[in-house]
Write a protein that holds these residues in place. Structure first.
Motif, PDB file in Angstrom:
ATOM      1  N   MET A   1      17.359   8.004  10.951  1.00 33.81           N
ATOM      2  CA  MET A   1      16.322   8.679  10.155  1.00 33.81           C
ATOM      3  C   MET A   1      14.960   8.533  10.819  1.00 33.81           C
ATOM      4  N   GLN A   2      14.683   7.350  11.320  1.00 30.98           N
ATOM      5  CA  GLN A   2      13.406   7.117  11.997  1.00 30.98           C
ATOM      6  C   GLN A   2      13.302   7.959  13.264  1.00 30.98           C
TER       7      GLN A   2
ATOM      8  N   ALA B   1       0.816  -1.218   0.000  1.00 27.07           N
ATOM      9  CA  ALA B   1       0.000   0.000   0.000  1.00 27.07           C
ATOM     10  C   ALA B   1       0.849   1.267   0.000  1.00 27.07           C
ATOM     11  N   ALA B   2       2.129   1.161   0.350  1.00 31.71           N
ATOM     12  CA  ALA B   2       2.957   2.358   0.512  1.00 31.71           C
ATOM     13  C   ALA B   2       3.064   3.159  -0.778  1.00 31.71           C
ATOM     14  N   GLY B   3       3.316   2.470  -1.898  1.00 29.92           N
ATOM     15  CA  GLY B   3       3.488   3.172  -3.165  1.00 29.92           C
ATOM     16  C   GLY B   3       2.241   3.896  -3.622  1.00 29.92           C
TER      17      GLY B   3
ATOM     18  N   GLY C   1      12.198  -0.416   7.130  1.00 28.15           N
ATOM     19  CA  GLY C   1      13.555  -0.863   6.857  1.00 28.15           C
ATOM     20  C   GLY C   1      14.002  -0.639   5.435  1.00 28.15           C
ATOM     21  N   ASN C   2      13.307   0.242   4.703  1.00 31.77           N
ATOM     22  CA  ASN C   2      13.627   0.513   3.304  1.00 31.77           C
ATOM     23  C   ASN C   2      14.582   1.704   3.229  1.00 31.77           C
ATOM     24  N   GLU C   3      15.887   1.410   3.322  1.00 32.82           N
ATOM     25  CA  GLU C   3      16.879   2.485   3.399  1.00 32.82           C
ATOM     26  C   GLU C   3      16.914   3.340   2.132  1.00 32.82           C
ATOM     27  N   GLY C   4      16.819   2.701   0.962  1.00 31.71           N
ATOM     28  CA  GLY C   4      16.860   3.449  -0.281  1.00 31.71           C
ATOM     29  C   GLY C   4      15.686   4.392  -0.407  1.00 31.71           C
TER      30      GLY C   4
ATOM     31  N   ARG D   1       8.909   8.438   7.786  1.00 31.33           N
ATOM     32  CA  ARG D   1       8.618   7.579   8.942  1.00 31.33           C
ATOM     33  C   ARG D   1       8.179   6.189   8.472  1.00 31.33           C
ATOM     34  N   ILE D   2       7.353   6.154   7.430  1.00 33.17           N
ATOM     35  CA  ILE D   2       6.855   4.876   6.914  1.00 33.17           C
ATOM     36  C   ILE D   2       8.005   4.024   6.381  1.00 33.17           C
ATOM     37  N   ASP D   3       8.864   4.624   5.568  1.00 36.22           N
ATOM     38  CA  ASP D   3       9.935   3.853   4.924  1.00 36.22           C
ATOM     39  C   ASP D   3      11.033   3.472   5.900  1.00 36.22           C
TER      40      ASP D   3
END
Length: 448
Positions: free
Chosen positions: A431-432, A340-342, A383-386, A377-379
């Motif tokens: 980042m988080q 759902a993120a995209g 754990g989606n570093e890129g 915050r979501i990414d």
């Protein structure tokens, strides 16, 4: 602006490659290169020049061979390239089978570029392209208008992204550096058959444009637009592309339906409408923020209901309506998992674009800052570093546009410096940790 850029130089700097191309490309006089029998075709995959020649137009057809004079270069009012009069343009479509969206924004300030030994003040246009909602390319383009009304392209800083980080800067060039001349990007009064080169450093960056038709009528975001122009653009690899330019917009569309296509969704102030934000659009915005933060069946149903209510209450540009339907349908199918993120991000981007018709760009951009802080915050949590690194870039781009409007920019400046260090160090936890504080500072800016 050059949307859907074709960058062919790989693994070498523009300066070094320009030295190799010098024998073919000639000197650095604005608008002039030594006539050459051959502009070599460059392989798109390897970046290497072959033995065959591009089918360039005869010199007699070119209208960019005179030396421009720049008395008031930052007043860029050419109807087909009104850089200093259009604050922001949103383009949408699809490239390589993925949703593609660009924000083209006029930045404050100017850049001084030397042309034929004379300093010229150029306006700065920020080009930010997103593939599937994620950062794909950033460029700072520099434009100046000559005294005769023609517009000249003085170069660009290019940053091409892969997985949220800069992969290369191929396509970067500047007039006066490495044999690169200033290049005409729009004649004062274009006529059918006119030929000019918006980029003119063969084997590094090169485009040749031939005007196909003028005085056309095109369907704009909110009605028909008169005085448009269609051109055919020849690229270094021998491919061609059709582009349309329209008064009040500049570059209006690239490509065709059914294939790669980028077209104007709306531009301001061209499409701005006096009056408050419609209640139905405000309600849609609220539900979209909720769904972006917590996608799920209930919040997505609310978005669908709010979208249906808004689109029957107000004029919606065809392209934005198609994109919203595509992205909302994808969000409905994604459920509440990572898929759902995209689509949630793309739906949120679409709604900020719709608000531009009624609200000032800085107001919308402040909410785009909030959007990217939510996405960060979501990414980071996922754990989606890129993707998180790309979110930091999204924040930096918008901040570059609105920082001068902020009464006290220091706190956001500090937050973004820390986030850039964390992104470059692939420190997801940092980042988080930083994201909530940034979100708070953005809310304080919105309330000031």
């Amino acid at each position: 602006m050059n949307t859907h850029r074709r960058t062919l130089l790989t693994g070498a700097s523009v300066t070094a490659a320009a030295l190799l191309a010098g024998a073919c490309s000639g000197g650095g006089t604005a608008g002039k290169t030594e006539p050459s029998a051959c502009v070599r075709v460059v392989d798109e995959t390897t970046g290497r020049a072959g033995s065959s020649c591009l089918p360039t137009a005869p010199e007699k057809d070119r209208v960019d061979l005179t030396e421009p004079r720049f008395t008031h270069p930052t007043r860029i009012t050419n109807p087909l390239h009104p850089t200093s009069e259009v604050t922001q343009t949103i383009m949408g479509g699809q490239v390589d089978g993925k949703p593609f969206r660009t924000e083209v924004s006029l930045l404050p300030g100017t850049k001084t570029i030397e042309v034929n030994g004379n300093p010229v003040q150029a306006r700065i246009s920020q080009y930010a392209a997103f593939s599937d909602g994620r950062i794909n390319e950033v460029a700072l383009d520099w434009y100046a208008q000559a005294d005769d009304g023609s517009v000249w392209y003085l170069g660009e800083d290019v940053f091409n992204y892969e997985n949220g980080v800069v992969a290369d800067t191929d396509g970067t060039w500047q007039a006066g550096h490495g044999n690169a001349p200033a290049a005409m990007i729009m004649p004062a009064v274009p006529k059918k058959g006119d030929v000019y080169r918006p980029e003119n450093l063969p084997e590094i960056v090169f485009e040749e444009v031939t005007v196909q038709a003028v005085a056309q009528i095109v369907d704009g975001p909110y009605g028909r637009v008169k005085g448009a122009m269609t051109v055919r653009e020849l690229h270094m690899d021998g491919s061609t592309e059709e582009k349309v330019f329209a008064p009040g917009y500049g570059e209006f569309s690239t490509g065709k339906k059914g294939g790669d296509l980028e077209a104007v969704s709306l531009a301001v102030p061209t499409d701005a409408k006096p009056g408050p934000l419609p209640a139905q659009l405000a309600a849609l915005d609220r539900t979209v923020v909720e769904a972006h933060e917590s996608p799920g069946a209930a919040t997505v149903r609310e978005v669908r209901a709010a979208w249906n209510a808004y689109r029957v209450s107000d004029a919606v540009p065809d392209l934005l309506e198609r994109q919203m339907e595509r992205d909302l349908t994808a969000l409905e199918k994604a459920g509440d998992g990572e898929q759902a993120a995209g689509p949630a991000l793309r739906v949120a981007q679409n709604v900020t674009d719709l608000r531009l018709r009624y609200e000032p760009v800085p107001t919308v951009d402040l909410d785009r800052l909030a959007l990217w802080s939510r996405q960060l915050r979501i990414d980071a949590k996922a754990g989606n570093e890129g993707a998180a690194a790309g979110d930091v870039t999204g924040l930096e781009l918008v901040w570059e546009r609105v920082r001068h409007e902020a009464q006290d920019p220091a706190s956001v400046d500090t937050d973004l410096r820390k986030l850039r260090v964390a992104a470059d160090g692939k420190d997801r936890a940092e980042m988080q940790s930083l994201a909530p504080e940034l979100a708070q500072h953005i809310e304080e800016l919105k309330g000031s």
